[in-house]
Write an enzyme that holds these catalytic residues in place. Structure first.
Site, short mmCIF file in Angstrom:
data_model
loop_
_atom_site.label_atom_id
_atom_site.label_comp_id
_atom_site.label_asym_id
_atom_site.label_seq_id
_atom_site.Cartn_x
_atom_site.Cartn_y
_atom_site.Cartn_z
N ARG A 80 6.23 -12.63 -13.61
CA ARG A 80 7.35 -13.20 -12.94
C ARG A 80 8.56 -12.60 -14.05
O ARG A 80 8.40 -12.84 -15.21
CB ARG A 80 7.13 -14.57 -12.89
CG ARG A 80 6.22 -15.05 -11.60
CD ARG A 80 6.60 -16.54 -11.40
NE ARG A 80 7.71 -16.85 -10.57
CZ ARG A 80 8.15 -17.97 -10.16
NH1 ARG A 80 7.58 -18.99 -10.78
NH2 ARG A 80 9.29 -18.25 -9.32
N ASP A 220 15.23 -21.49 -16.67
CA ASP A 220 14.36 -20.48 -16.72
C ASP A 220 14.68 -19.70 -17.79
O ASP A 220 13.94 -18.80 -18.45
CB ASP A 220 14.17 -19.87 -15.58
CG ASP A 220 13.47 -20.79 -14.54
OD1 ASP A 220 13.61 -21.73 -14.00
OD2 ASP A 220 12.10 -20.20 -14.84
O1 MRU Z 1 9.83 -20.91 -9.38
P1 MRU Z 1 9.37 -22.01 -10.31
O2 MRU Z 1 8.79 -23.23 -9.71
O3 MRU Z 1 8.58 -21.37 -11.16
O4 MRU Z 1 10.88 -22.56 -10.97
C1 MRU Z 1 10.88 -23.54 -11.81
C2 MRU Z 1 12.38 -23.92 -12.16
O5 MRU Z 1 13.26 -23.37 -11.85
C3 MRU Z 1 12.35 -25.05 -13.49
O6 MRU Z 1 13.46 -25.56 -13.26
C4 MRU Z 1 12.33 -24.13 -14.77
O7 MRU Z 1 11.29 -23.49 -14.88
C5 MRU Z 1 12.29 -25.19 -16.00
S1 MRU Z 1 10.90 -26.03 -16.00
C6 MRU Z 1 10.91 -26.95 -17.36
#
Ligand code: MRU
Length: 329
Positions: A80, A220
């Site tokens: 990812r 992220d």
């Molecule tokens: O696509 P995802 O579910 O992995 O996205 C997660 C998010 O955007 C969260 O807000 C981010 O990773 C912070 S998690 C503590």
């Protein structure tokens, strides 16, 4: 917390399958770097810090599964693209010497324990910012399911409630993957914390109603200047919060800061499959032949962020100075 997101047992990484929640709490067991990367790509495990922790165990597993370490490393890095915690964890594990299962597993254990401690510290720093007696609005799932436990944005929620603050919790459903409706609601209710979910499109109305005292979201990747990538829909939430004069807080560990990204323009944004938008629970809801734009993340410019809460303290504007200072420790 009444559940575990990921743990290592009997020579394998165990992952609570987040694709199945809240209907079923199933465990996926992975035994190699390749299988770990697949689980990350398929969103069995998701959320920036949890992805980093899983990748760390994936590299430890690569030493026992007969995989080429460099190949496992690059497969994990490619799984990812937006959450920088993945690269951070892979680089940290790659530096471990000698490179044995025992040394890598021990480093992955440390990383997991540090992430849990970071979430608790983020909670403490963030709880002080939360207005008492007003609602908290969050987006996506930045909770125990997205971390080693306790959560970042939900860590702030938990710590504010533990400190005795009276805050109603609101969670955007978070189209299209429904991290808010499926995961945040499930995890808070597991812990006996009442939560109200709302369609993403209702957030501006809620903010305008005066019921919400602050917005708290995870991240992220945070660029050097404070621009922050988070789940798609975070940027419009920040705009709506600014219009309603509601403080907008980002809660994340310093492992989410990417000093190599000068600004949000340097952050790669993952695009997810069209079926996430054209289908609901496996049934097609959009017209056949329609084209789809499905970015998984957006970038909120730093000027809309009231504060960035990390385990080392709180950064405020000018972020060009405060973010690198916190990252330096
Ligand atoms: O696509 P995802 O579910 O992995 O996205 C997660 C998010 O955007 C969260 O807000 C981010 O990773 C912070 S998690 C503590």
């Amino acid at each position: 917390m009444s559940f575990r997101t990921l743990w290592f047992e009997d020579g394998a990484l165990h992952l609570l399958d987040q694709r199945q929640l809240p209907a079923r709490a199933e465990i996926v067991i992975v035994r190699s770097g390749r299988e770990t990367a697949q689980a990350i790509r398929d969103m069995v495990v998701r959320g920036a810090p949890a992805i980093g922790c899983a990748a760390a165990y994936g590299l430890a597993l690569a030493t026992t599964s007969g995989e080429d370490f460099a190949q496992a490393r690059s497969t994990l890095l490619d799984s990812r693209p937006t959450a920088v915690n993945l690269r951070w964890a892979v680089e940290r594990l790659s530096a471990v010497q000698p490179r044995t299962f025992e040394t890598l597993k021990a480093e992955a254990d440390r990383l997991l324990a540090e992430d849990l401690a970071a979430c608790k510290a983020i909670g403490r720093h963030g709880a002080a910012l939360v207005p008492d007696g007003r609602g908290i609005l969050t987006h996506c799932n930045a909770g125990g399911l997205a971390t080693a436990g306790y959560g970042t944005a939900l860590g702030v929620v938990r710590a504010a409630l533990e400190a005795g603050k009276k805050c109603a919790v609101f969670a955007d459903e978070t189209r299209p993957w429904l991290q808010g409706a499926r995961l945040t609601a499930w995890e808070l209710l597991q812990d006996g914390i009442p939560v109200t979910i709302l369609p993403d499109g209702a957030a501006a109305s809620l903010l305008g109603s005066g019921k919400v005292g602050c917005v708290v979201v995870g991240a992220d990747r945070i660029a050097r200047n404070g621009d922050t990538a988070n789940k798609i829909g975070t940027y419009p939430l920040a705009l709506a919060a600014q219009a309603a004069s509601v403080p907008f807080f980002v809660a994340a560990p310093t492992s989410t800061i990417d000093l190599r990204a000068q600004s949000g323009g340097d952050i790669p944004i993952e695009e997810r499959p069209p079926a996430e938008v054209t289908h609901l629970a496996g049934s097609r809801v959009a017209a056949d032949g329609v084209q789809v734009f499905n970015p998984a993340f957006d970038v909120t410019p730093a000027r809309y962020i009231s504060a960035i809460v990390t385990e080392r303290g709180v950064a405020r504007a000018p972020y060009e100075r405060s973010v690198p200072a916190l990252a330096a420790g």
